[in-house]
Design an enzyme around this catalytic site. Structure first.
Site, PDB file in Angstrom:
ATOM      1  N   SER A 126      57.692   8.932 108.379  1.00 39.15           N
ATOM      2  CA  SER A 126      56.377   8.869 109.022  1.00 39.15           C
ATOM      3  C   SER A 126      56.006   7.439 109.362  1.00 39.15           C
ATOM      4  O   SER A 126      56.388   6.505 108.664  1.00 39.15           O
ATOM      5  CB  SER A 126      55.338   9.448 108.052  1.00 39.15           C
ATOM      6  OG  SER A 126      54.044   9.075 108.430  1.00 39.15           O
ATOM      7  N   TYR A 151      51.102   9.789  99.537  1.00 38.60           N
ATOM      8  CA  TYR A 151      51.967  10.515 100.485  1.00 38.60           C
ATOM      9  C   TYR A 151      52.861   9.515 101.218  1.00 38.60           C
ATOM     10  O   TYR A 151      54.073   9.665 101.275  1.00 38.60           O
ATOM     11  CB  TYR A 151      51.112  11.296 101.501  1.00 38.60           C
ATOM     12  CG  TYR A 151      51.862  11.593 102.766  1.00 38.60           C
ATOM     13  CD1 TYR A 151      51.714  10.779 103.890  1.00 38.60           C
ATOM     14  CD2 TYR A 151      52.779  12.632 102.815  1.00 38.60           C
ATOM     15  CE1 TYR A 151      52.449  11.017 105.029  1.00 38.60           C
ATOM     16  CE2 TYR A 151      53.515  12.876 103.959  1.00 38.60           C
ATOM     17  CZ  TYR A 151      53.349  12.054 105.074  1.00 38.60           C
ATOM     18  OH  TYR A 151      54.088  12.279 106.206  1.00 38.60           O
ATOM     19  N   LYS A 155      57.138   8.647 101.325  1.00 42.16           N
ATOM     20  CA  LYS A 155      57.992   8.489 102.506  1.00 42.16           C
ATOM     21  C   LYS A 155      58.770   7.178 102.423  1.00 42.16           C
ATOM     22  O   LYS A 155      59.955   7.106 102.746  1.00 42.16           O
ATOM     23  CB  LYS A 155      57.163   8.557 103.794  1.00 42.16           C
ATOM     24  CG  LYS A 155      56.612   9.940 104.081  1.00 42.16           C
ATOM     25  CD  LYS A 155      57.726  10.981 104.198  1.00 42.16           C
ATOM     26  CE  LYS A 155      57.205  12.361 104.482  1.00 42.16           C
ATOM     27  NZ  LYS A 155      58.269  13.406 104.506  1.00 42.16           N
TER      28      LYS A 155
END
Ligand code: WQD
Length: 346
Positions: A126, A151, A155
Site C-alpha cells: 500500500s 495497518y 504492510k
C-alpha cells in the site's frame, strides 16, 4: 493453464483480480476465511467469468489447514496474497489483532510457498508505507516514513519479510505492489466494493447519493492544497487487478532483473476530495449532500504516484479514467439497490 492461488479472493481487489487472471488465461483458486470477504463477491465473480471458482474457507493463520490447499493442488505455480485486515481506524484500536493476523498469515503462506516450490508471489502492499512523503509524485525509492497506523506498519513489515525471504531463496520471485486508492467496480456492475459501513471516500459518496446515508462530510478544507481538501491518487480497481496479472507474467517470463521488486500502482494524478465529488456529480447527474467538516486524524495531506516503473517494466497501462471510476462505482451501487429490492420481493 498455469494455476494461481489468490488469497483473500472473496474481497474487493481479490475478486476483481481473479476476473482479470481468468481473462488472461490463468486457472484460479481462492482461499478466504470469509471474515472480511464474502461469497456474494465470489458469486459475482463466477457470473462475470461464466464458470465456478473454488474457494477454500481456510484461515491462513492455521498452517495445517493452509498446507492442505497445496497438497490438494500440487500444480499451483503462483500466489497473489491479498488476505489481510485493512481498516486503518480498526488497526489503531486493535493493533495486536492486526499484527497477529496480517503477519502470521504471510509467514504461513511463505512457508507453504517454500515447501511446495511455488516460486511466483505477488504481495498486496500500500502507498500508506510512504506516510507523508517529502517529494511528489512519490517513486519507489522514496524513504519509508513512520507509518500512520498499525495497518500501514503491517504492510511495511510484510514487505521486509518478503525481501528477507527472497534474499535467501534465489529461485523465489516476489513482486510488491503498492496500491494508491483503488476505487470503482467491474464494468458489468456485477462485482464491486461490498462494505456495509464504509470509511473510504468513494463508497461513502455512492451510499450518500443513493440514500443509504443521509449526508457525508468532507474531512478538512483547510489543507495547503489547491482547494483546501486532501489530494489522493485514485486508480480503478480493474487497472489494479491487471497489474497483478502483469506482475505474474513478468516474473514467469524470467525477464525480471531481481527476484524481489516493488511497484507503485497509481494513476499518477492527484485529485482533491472536492474535485472527486464534482466528478461524481457530473457523471451521475446527482447532487451530493455533504458538509465541510474538520480534518480526520491520520490523513496525509497529499500523495500521488510516480507510476512509470510499473508502466515500463510490467508493460502496464491505465485503461480507466476518473469518470469511469465514478460511473462504475455509481452503477454498482445502483445494482446493489436493485438486488436488495429483488431479494426483499422474493
Ligand atoms: C480519501 C480522502 C479523507 C471519507 C485508504 C487507506 C489506505 C489505502 C487506500 C489500502 C481522505 C477523505 C473520506 C469521507 C472524506 N487502503 N474522506 N470523507 O485514507 O486515502 O486511504 O485507502 O491499502 O491504506 O487508508 O482513503 O477513501 O478513506 O480517504 O472527506 O467520508 O477522502 O479524509 O482525504 P485513504 P479514504
Amino acid at each position: 493453464m498455469s494455476k494461481i492461488l489468490v488469497t483473500g479472493g472473496c474481497g474487493y481487489i481479490g475478486g476483481h483480480t481473479i476476473v482479470d487472471l481468468i481473462a488472461n488465461g490463468f486457472e484460479v483458486i481462492s482461499v478466504d476465511d470469509l471474515s472480511k470477504g464474502s461469497l456474494v463477491m465470489l458469486g459475482g465473480v463466477e457470473r462475470v467469468v461464466g464458470r465456478p471458482v473454488k474457494n477454500y474457507r481456510v484461515n491462513l493463520c492455521n498452517l495445517d489447514d493452509t498446507e492442505t490447499i497445496f497438497i490438494e493442488n500440487p500444480d499451483i505455480v503462483g500466489i497473489v496474497h491479498f488476505a489481510a485486515y485493512k481498516s486503518v481506524p480498526e488497526s489503531v484500536q486493535q493493533p495486536l489483532r492486526y499484527f497477529e493476523n496480517n503477519i502470521n498469515s504471510l509467514v504461513n503462506i511463505l512457508k507453504c510457498a517454500k515447501e511446495y516450490k511455488v516460486n511466483h508471489f505477488v504481495f498486496s502492499s500500500s502507498c500508506s508505507v510512504y506516510g507523508n512523503a517529502d517529494k511528489l509524485p512519490v517513486d519507489e525509492n522514496a524513504p519509508l516514513k513512520e507509518p500512520e497506523s498499525p495497518y500501514a506498519r503491517t504492510k511495511q513489515m510484510g514487505e521486509a519479510i518478503c525481501r528477507d525471504f527472497a534474499k535467501i531463496n534465489p529461485d523465489f520471485n516476489v513482486t510488491l505492489l503498492r496500491y494508491f486508492n483503488p476505487v470503482g467496480a467491474h464494468p458489468t456492475a456485477l462485482i464491486g466494493e461490498l462494505q456495509e459501513k464504509p470509511e473510504n471516500l468513494v463508497p461513502v459518496i455512492t451510499q450518500t447519493a443513493i440514500g443509504k446515508r443521509r449526508e457525508m462530510q468532507v474531512f478538512g478544507t483547510d489543507y495547503p492544497t489547491r482547494d483546501g481538501s486532501c489530494v489522493r491518487d485514485y486508480i480503478h480497481v480493474m487497472d489494479i487487478a491487471n497489474a497483478h496479472t502483469k506482475a505474474l507474467q513478468y516474473t514467469m517470463s524470467g525477464d525480471n532483473e531481481t527476484n524481489c521488486d516493488v511497484f507503485n500502482l497509481g494513476s499518477g494524478s492527484g485529485v482533491t476530495v472536492l474535485e472527486l465529488i464534482n466528478a461524481f456529480e457530473k457523471v451521475s447527474g446527482e447532487k451530493l449532500h455533504y458538509k465541510l467538516g474538520p480534518r480526520r486524524p491520520g490523513d496525509v495531506v497529499e500523495v500521488y504516484a510516480n507510476n512509470s516503473k510499473a508502466r515500463c517494466l510490467l508493460d502496464w497501462d491505465i485503461k480507466y479514467s476518473l469518470e469511469d471510476m465514478m460511473d462504475t462505482a455509481w452503477r454498482w451501487e445502483q445494482n446493489m439497490k436493485r438486488e436488495a429490492a429483488r431479494i426483499k420481493l422474493n
